[in-house]
Design a protein around this motif. Structure first.
Motif, PDB file in Angstrom:
ATOM      1  N   GLY A  76       0.684  -1.170   0.003  1.00  0.00           N
ATOM      2  CA  GLY A  76      -0.038  -0.094   0.061  1.00  0.00           C
ATOM      3  C   GLY A  76       0.897   1.310   0.035  1.00  0.00           C
ATOM      4  N   TYR A  77       0.362   2.260  -0.681  1.00  0.00           N
ATOM      5  CA  TYR A  77       1.083   3.473  -0.931  1.00  0.00           C
ATOM      6  C   TYR A  77       1.354   4.404   0.292  1.00  0.00           C
ATOM      7  N   ALA A  78       0.221   4.350   1.262  1.00  0.00           N
ATOM      8  CA  ALA A  78       0.253   5.356   2.457  1.00  0.00           C
ATOM      9  C   ALA A  78       1.323   4.705   3.263  1.00  0.00           C
ATOM     10  N   GLU A  79       1.469   3.583   3.528  1.00  0.00           N
ATOM     11  CA  GLU A  79       2.648   3.063   4.559  1.00  0.00           C
ATOM     12  C   GLU A  79       3.849   3.056   3.918  1.00  0.00           C
ATOM     13  N   ILE A  80       4.008   2.724   2.689  1.00  0.00           N
ATOM     14  CA  ILE A  80       5.301   2.664   1.973  1.00  0.00           C
ATOM     15  C   ILE A  80       6.004   4.051   2.145  1.00  0.00           C
ATOM     16  N   LYS A  81       5.276   5.032   2.058  1.00  0.00           N
ATOM     17  CA  LYS A  81       6.088   6.430   1.896  1.00  0.00           C
ATOM     18  C   LYS A  81       6.441   6.667   3.466  1.00  0.00           C
ATOM     19  N   ARG A  82       5.689   6.134   4.616  1.00  0.00           N
ATOM     20  CA  ARG A  82       6.031   6.581   5.946  1.00  0.00           C
ATOM     21  C   ARG A  82       7.256   5.798   6.169  1.00  0.00           C
ATOM     22  N   TYR A  83       7.516   4.417   5.953  1.00  0.00           N
ATOM     23  CA  TYR A  83       8.857   3.738   5.904  1.00  0.00           C
ATOM     24  C   TYR A  83       9.972   4.473   5.148  1.00  0.00           C
ATOM     25  N   MET A  84       9.817   4.962   3.960  1.00  0.00           N
ATOM     26  CA  MET A  84      10.862   5.870   3.355  1.00  0.00           C
ATOM     27  C   MET A  84      11.211   6.961   3.982  1.00  0.00           C
ATOM     28  N   PHE A 114       8.939  10.403 -11.375  1.00  0.00           N
ATOM     29  CA  PHE A 114       9.155   8.951 -11.827  1.00  0.00           C
ATOM     30  C   PHE A 114       8.077   8.048 -10.730  1.00  0.00           C
ATOM     31  N   GLY A 115       7.662   8.823  -9.705  1.00  0.00           N
ATOM     32  CA  GLY A 115       6.478   8.390  -8.743  1.00  0.00           C
ATOM     33  C   GLY A 115       5.784   9.633  -8.216  1.00  0.00           C
ATOM     34  N   ARG A 116       5.045   9.039  -7.165  1.00  0.00           N
ATOM     35  CA  ARG A 116       4.029  10.116  -6.348  1.00  0.00           C
ATOM     36  C   ARG A 116       4.529   9.955  -5.100  1.00  0.00           C
ATOM     37  N   ARG A 117       5.431   9.831  -4.579  1.00  0.00           N
ATOM     38  CA  ARG A 117       5.770   9.787  -2.963  1.00  0.00           C
ATOM     39  C   ARG A 117       5.733  11.313  -2.781  1.00  0.00           C
ATOM     40  N   GLY A 118       5.111  11.667  -1.493  1.00  0.00           N
ATOM     41  CA  GLY A 118       4.868  12.915  -1.072  1.00  0.00           C
ATOM     42  C   GLY A 118       6.238  13.415  -0.374  1.00  0.00           C
ATOM     43  N   VAL A 119       6.360  14.667  -0.618  1.00  0.00           N
ATOM     44  CA  VAL A 119       7.592  15.467  -0.059  1.00  0.00           C
ATOM     45  C   VAL A 119       7.055  16.140   1.298  1.00  0.00           C
ATOM     46  N   GLY A 120       7.962  15.865   2.107  1.00  0.00           N
ATOM     47  CA  GLY A 120       7.552  16.431   3.654  1.00  0.00           C
ATOM     48  C   GLY A 120       8.948  16.328   4.574  1.00  0.00           C
ATOM     49  N   ASN A 125      15.192  13.535   4.441  1.00  0.00           N
ATOM     50  CA  ASN A 125      15.901  14.672   3.792  1.00  0.00           C
ATOM     51  C   ASN A 125      16.367  15.451   5.043  1.00  0.00           C
ATOM     52  N   GLY A 126      16.625  15.004   5.862  1.00  0.00           N
ATOM     53  CA  GLY A 126      17.486  15.699   6.931  1.00  0.00           C
ATOM     54  C   GLY A 126      16.490  16.928   7.823  1.00  0.00           C
ATOM     55  N   TYR A 127      15.264  16.231   7.947  1.00  0.00           N
ATOM     56  CA  TYR A 127      14.205  17.050   8.559  1.00  0.00           C
ATOM     57  C   TYR A 127      14.151  18.411   7.900  1.00  0.00           C
ATOM     58  N   GLY A 128      13.966  18.409   6.616  1.00  0.00           N
ATOM     59  CA  GLY A 128      13.789  19.692   5.869  1.00  0.00           C
ATOM     60  C   GLY A 128      14.995  20.274   5.349  1.00  0.00           C
ATOM     61  N   THR A 129      16.262  20.104   5.836  1.00  0.00           N
ATOM     62  CA  THR A 129      17.255  20.779   5.663  1.00  0.00           C
ATOM     63  C   THR A 129      17.816  20.432   4.134  1.00  0.00           C
ATOM     64  N   ALA A 130      17.341  19.513   3.686  1.00  0.00           N
ATOM     65  CA  ALA A 130      18.114  19.039   2.200  1.00  0.00           C
ATOM     66  C   ALA A 130      17.061  18.416   1.247  1.00  0.00           C
ATOM     67  N   ILE A 131      15.947  18.937   1.147  1.00  0.00           N
ATOM     68  CA  ILE A 131      14.957  18.613   0.488  1.00  0.00           C
ATOM     69  C   ILE A 131      15.283  18.354  -1.085  1.00  0.00           C
TER      70      ILE A 131
END
Length: 260
Positions: A76-84, A114-120, A125-131
């Protein structure tokens, strides 16, 4: 950290293991032992996303060069992005039996376009320091491995591995044999043929083939490397622990008997 894909390209293979206990201590010790990757098993253990977050931190503490993966509970998409977002650098997706399932996994792992992973803001991403740089690097380096552990996956393998972004196919010998009505009969000709078909098809298409040596067996790992497997998991934390305790007690009892 060298990506798993780069490691396989340069050395021909990587060897890792699974973390099932949910123990950050076990994860840190295993990382220090020198595994190329450790996969947090969210499928066959009670580990959830917060525990996975701590385990990935422990792996990084033990050895920053050890790649933290997650074997997902489902596709499932929703859980995969949380692990990533927790910091996994790739996934092992269970029971991928169709092209549509493979496409869903890739879409959840990869950022647009390439995909639809959300950006947060997150650990990845270093807690927003290297998005900006994190998104670009992740799309190149993240590792997508689908599990072929059902006869349907064998029959649909050409379509599954044709999905852009699928890097590897990981054979699950227990579930695969069970789906054939031959549970754990790894010497059965039909099981051998199914595993061989997965491996040879992957080789022909330039896809990495992987397999799990469930009971730690260095000779089996070496044999699979000789046969051209590039992504090999050896044992689990629970099997290493169980075997070490059993072997240790056997030696203790023998020592007592010899002294007595």
């Amino acid at each position: 950290m060298e990506s798993l894909k780069a490691g396989i390209a340069s050395r021909g293979h990587v060897v890792g293991s699974f973390v099932n206990t949910g123990s950050p201590i076990c994860a840190e010790i295993m990382a220090r032992a020198g595994f190329d990757f450790l996969a947090v098993d969210a499928e066959h253990s009670p580990v959830d996303v917060p525990q996975t977050f701590s385990l990935i931190q422990a792996i990084a503490s033990g050895n920053p060069a050890c790649a933290p993966l997650v074997r997902l509970p489902h596709t499932g998409y929703a859980e995969i992005k949380r692990y990533m977002d927790a910091g996994a650098v790739g996934v092992i997706a269970p029971m991928v039996n169709t092209r549509a399932q493979a496409e869903e996994v890739v879409a959840a792992v990869k950022y647009p376009p390439f995909g639809r992973r959300g950006v947060g803001y997150c650990r990845a991403n270093g807690y927003g320091t290297a998005i900006a740089e994190g998104v670009a690097a992740d799309n190149d380096a993240t590792f997508v491995c689908v599990q072929a552990e059902h006869v349907d996956a064998v029959n649909n393998l050409d379509e599954i591995i044709a999905v852009p972004g699928v890097d590897a196919v990981f054979i699950g010998p227990y579930d695969l044999s069970a789906s054939m009505g031959l549970t754990a009969q790894f010497d059965h000709p039909d099981v051998i043929a199914a595993i061989s078909r997965i491996h040879t098809t992957c080789q022909a298409k330039g896809i990495i083939s992987g397999i799990h040596v469930v009971q730690p067996d260095p000779a089996a790992v070496a044999r699979y490397i000789r046969d051209g497997y590039g992504f090999i998991a050896c044992g689990l934390d629970i099997t290493f622990l169980a075997n070490a305790c059993s072997d240790g007690m056997t030696r203790i009892r023998q020592g007592i008997a010899d002294a007595g």
